[in-house]
Design a protein around this motif. Structure first.
Motif, PDB file in Angstrom:
ATOM      1  N   ARG A  41       0.842  -1.214   0.000  1.00  0.00           N
ATOM      2  CA  ARG A  41       0.000   0.000   0.000  1.00  0.00           C
ATOM      3  C   ARG A  41       0.866   1.248   0.000  1.00  0.00           C
ATOM      4  O   ARG A  41       0.595   2.197  -0.720  1.00  0.00           O
ATOM      5  CB  ARG A  41      -0.873   0.033   1.262  1.00  0.00           C
ATOM      6  CG  ARG A  41      -2.116  -0.793   1.168  1.00  0.00           C
ATOM      7  CD  ARG A  41      -3.117  -0.382   2.228  1.00  0.00           C
ATOM      8  NE  ARG A  41      -2.689  -0.648   3.593  1.00  0.00           N
ATOM      9  CZ  ARG A  41      -2.832  -1.828   4.216  1.00  0.00           C
ATOM     10  NH1 ARG A  41      -3.377  -2.841   3.583  1.00  0.00           N
ATOM     11  NH2 ARG A  41      -2.433  -1.991   5.456  1.00  0.00           N
ATOM     12  N   GLU A  45       0.897   3.998  -2.849  1.00  0.00           N
ATOM     13  CA  GLU A  45       0.469   5.365  -2.546  1.00  0.00           C
ATOM     14  C   GLU A  45       1.543   6.382  -2.888  1.00  0.00           C
ATOM     15  O   GLU A  45       1.230   7.497  -3.298  1.00  0.00           O
ATOM     16  CB  GLU A  45       0.014   5.467  -1.089  1.00  0.00           C
ATOM     17  CG  GLU A  45      -1.435   5.007  -0.989  1.00  0.00           C
ATOM     18  CD  GLU A  45      -1.915   4.723   0.420  1.00  0.00           C
ATOM     19  OE1 GLU A  45      -1.437   5.396   1.354  1.00  0.00           O
ATOM     20  OE2 GLU A  45      -2.766   3.827   0.576  1.00  0.00           O
ATOM     21  N   LYS A  50      -4.121   7.754  -3.372  1.00  0.00           N
ATOM     22  CA  LYS A  50      -5.274   6.895  -3.058  1.00  0.00           C
ATOM     23  C   LYS A  50      -6.189   6.749  -4.269  1.00  0.00           C
ATOM     24  O   LYS A  50      -7.366   6.398  -4.140  1.00  0.00           O
ATOM     25  CB  LYS A  50      -6.068   7.513  -1.899  1.00  0.00           C
ATOM     26  CG  LYS A  50      -5.337   7.476  -0.568  1.00  0.00           C
ATOM     27  CD  LYS A  50      -5.808   6.297   0.261  1.00  0.00           C
ATOM     28  CE  LYS A  50      -5.225   6.344   1.658  1.00  0.00           C
ATOM     29  NZ  LYS A  50      -5.479   5.079   2.364  1.00  0.00           N
ATOM     30  N   GLN A 288      -6.470  -3.092  -1.271  1.00  0.00           N
ATOM     31  CA  GLN A 288      -5.720  -2.938  -0.018  1.00  0.00           C
ATOM     32  C   GLN A 288      -4.434  -3.755   0.010  1.00  0.00           C
ATOM     33  O   GLN A 288      -3.622  -3.609   0.915  1.00  0.00           O
ATOM     34  CB  GLN A 288      -6.622  -3.318   1.164  1.00  0.00           C
ATOM     35  CG  GLN A 288      -7.692  -2.254   1.359  1.00  0.00           C
ATOM     36  CD  GLN A 288      -8.776  -2.687   2.324  1.00  0.00           C
ATOM     37  OE1 GLN A 288      -9.276  -3.810   2.233  1.00  0.00           O
ATOM     38  NE2 GLN A 288      -9.141  -1.818   3.243  1.00  0.00           N
ATOM     39  N   ASN A 292      -4.479  -1.031  -8.096  1.00  0.00           N
ATOM     40  CA  ASN A 292      -4.927   0.368  -8.239  1.00  0.00           C
ATOM     41  C   ASN A 292      -5.815   0.600  -9.461  1.00  0.00           C
ATOM     42  O   ASN A 292      -5.909   1.729  -9.947  1.00  0.00           O
ATOM     43  CB  ASN A 292      -3.719   1.322  -8.272  1.00  0.00           C
ATOM     44  CG  ASN A 292      -2.854   1.125  -9.494  1.00  0.00           C
ATOM     45  OD1 ASN A 292      -2.891   0.074 -10.118  1.00  0.00           O
ATOM     46  ND2 ASN A 292      -2.079   2.130  -9.855  1.00  0.00           N
ATOM     47  N   TYR A 336     -10.583   4.973  -0.586  1.00  0.00           N
ATOM     48  CA  TYR A 336      -9.933   5.264  -1.870  1.00  0.00           C
ATOM     49  C   TYR A 336     -10.846   6.127  -2.740  1.00  0.00           C
ATOM     50  O   TYR A 336     -12.047   6.257  -2.473  1.00  0.00           O
ATOM     51  CB  TYR A 336      -9.556   3.968  -2.592  1.00  0.00           C
ATOM     52  CG  TYR A 336      -8.370   3.308  -1.920  1.00  0.00           C
ATOM     53  CD1 TYR A 336      -7.094   3.492  -2.417  1.00  0.00           C
ATOM     54  CD2 TYR A 336      -8.523   2.569  -0.756  1.00  0.00           C
ATOM     55  CE1 TYR A 336      -5.999   2.929  -1.775  1.00  0.00           C
ATOM     56  CE2 TYR A 336      -7.449   2.006  -0.107  1.00  0.00           C
ATOM     57  CZ  TYR A 336      -6.180   2.195  -0.629  1.00  0.00           C
ATOM     58  OH  TYR A 336      -5.099   1.648  -0.001  1.00  0.00           O
ATOM     59  N   HIS A 337     -10.249   6.692  -3.779  1.00  0.00           N
ATOM     60  CA  HIS A 337     -10.974   7.643  -4.603  1.00  0.00           C
ATOM     61  C   HIS A 337     -10.940   7.171  -6.060  1.00  0.00           C
ATOM     62  O   HIS A 337      -9.868   6.921  -6.610  1.00  0.00           O
ATOM     63  CB  HIS A 337     -10.283   9.009  -4.471  1.00  0.00           C
ATOM     64  CG  HIS A 337     -10.690   9.977  -5.508  1.00  0.00           C
ATOM     65  ND1 HIS A 337     -11.940  10.553  -5.530  1.00  0.00           N
ATOM     66  CD2 HIS A 337     -10.034  10.458  -6.593  1.00  0.00           C
ATOM     67  CE1 HIS A 337     -12.029  11.348  -6.572  1.00  0.00           C
ATOM     68  NE2 HIS A 337     -10.884  11.309  -7.237  1.00  0.00           N
TER      69      HIS A 337
END
Ligand code: SAM
Ligand code: FES
Length: 360
Positions: A41, A45, A50, A288, A292, A336-337
């Motif tokens: 993660r 990141e 995110k 997680q 992505n 997350y976005h």
């Protein structure tokens, strides 16, 4: 060396000697796994924040001339109800997807000779003309180099072609004789040389796969340096020769997603539909563990249940808008976005082609 030291080293160096990688894969405790996911993660990141990238998947044909032993749309499956979307239907999916915020369309299908190079180029150039701010990804299997050149010239910029397994003996157990890993790798090299952002990958827990195959796949991908890596669990399909084989596991898939993230900090890594099929929160857990990308389905609801690669495939009854909204909520729930831009790969385009030599 403990697994936690191995994870540190993998993060620092982007790889591990074969024996260390084997130990990490085979002796992972639940505690080790949590450390691994945390490391994955933070690496993800650092590169992508995110953000989770959305790709709209359009499964435009389930006709296939091939006969891969694991696949539900293989030629020999007489029970599959075959369909092809028309060019207008494909464009319509893109128009609807555009309004929902999608800026990448992934056209995926069986190897269907009906869709000649000329037809594919026509579809790609019409999508690009209607939506110049969108990227088109193709996932239509093996073709000669000239076909790939034509697709690129027509405006396709990305291509997904899982290598499936880099070991020739294993490849032969999953495919009929006329399909070879040599040609698969030839396709991947051609695509990359032409300038595509290229995705490779494999199924986790495919029949006859052992840790040795997985290690070879990891080192192959490390050397090939793809822009995208698609991995998901193998899931049996009732009407294939592998109907009674066990599915790949959630844990093994999550471990591999995280290891791949540490080996490829900038790669685009989807949490696949197959992962969401073996566990209701599989895609969330994939994100997680370092993934992505998510690929909600934009295919018309009427054909979705016919693109059955494996049993139990999820999201076959929903409309595109529901899938889009559902995905956004799922991602928000875990902090997350969903990012609506084209989301190009950050992997640099320097070629680092597979030499055929095994690396440790
Ligand atoms: N025909 C194209 C190709 O071969 O690249 C694209 C379509 S193919 C159905 C897409 C991917 O589905 C394959 O690369 C394979 O890894 C995956 N797949 C096929 N059967 C599967 C199964 N039973 N379980 C999980 N994934 C499967
Ligand atoms: Fe269609 Fe494998 S069965 S490409």
């Amino acid at each position: 060396m403990t697994n936690q030291l191995r994870i540190d080293r993998l993060r620092r160096e982007g790889t591990l000697p074969r024996e260390e990688m084997r130990r990490l894969l085979t002796d992972m405790t639940e505690e080790d796994a949590q450390v691994l996911y945390e490391a994955a993660r933070s690496v993800r990141e650092a590169a992508y924040g995110k953000n989770v990238y959305l790709r709209g998947l359009i499964e435009f044909t389930n006709y296939c001339r091939n006969d891969c032993l694991y696949c539900g749309i293989r030629r020999s499956n007489r029970k599959a109800q075959r369909y092809r979307l028309t060019e207008e239907e494909i464009l319509d999916c893109c128009d609807k997807g555009y309004l929902l915020g999608f800026r990448t369309f992934v056209l995926q299908g069986g190897e269907d000779p009906f869709f000649t190079d000329e037809k594919i180029c026509g579809i790609v150039s019409r999508i690009r003309a209607r939506h110049p701010d969108c990227a088109v990804t193709l996932s239509i299997g093996e073709r000669p180099r000239e076909s790939y050149e034509a697709f690129f010239a027509a405006g396709a910029e990305r291509y997904l072609l899982r290598h499936e397994t880099i070991r020739p003996e294993h490849y032969r157990k999953l495919h009929p004789r006329n399909l070879t890993i040599e040609n698969r790798v030839r396709c991947l090299r051609d695509l990359r040389e032409i300038g595509f952002q290229v995705g490779c990958g494999m199924m986790v827990g495919s029949p006859f796969q052992t840790v040795e195959e997985v290690l070879d796949d990891l080192y192959f991908m490390r050397e090939f340096r793809p822009h995208m890596i698609g991995i998901g669990p193998f899931i049996p399909h009732a009407d294939t020769p592998f109907h009674d084989r066990p599915a790949g596991t959630l844990e093994e898939t999550l471990h591999l997603l995280a290891i791949i993230r540490l080996m490829h900090p900038r790669v685009l890594l989807p949490a696949t539909t197959a992962l969401g099929t073996i566990h209701p929160l599989g895609r969330e857990m994939g994100i997680q563990a370092g993934a992505n990308v998510v690929m909600p389905n934009l295919s018309p609801a009427g054909v979705r249940d016919k693109y059955m690669l494996y049993d139990g495939k999820i999201c076959t009854g929903d409309e595109a808008a529901e899938c889009r909204r559902c995905m956004e909520l799922r991602m928000e729930k875990i902090g997350y976005h969903v990012e609506v831009g084209r989301g190009d790969s950050l992997v640099n385009r320097e070629p680092a082609l597979y030499s055929g030599k095994e690396k440790t």
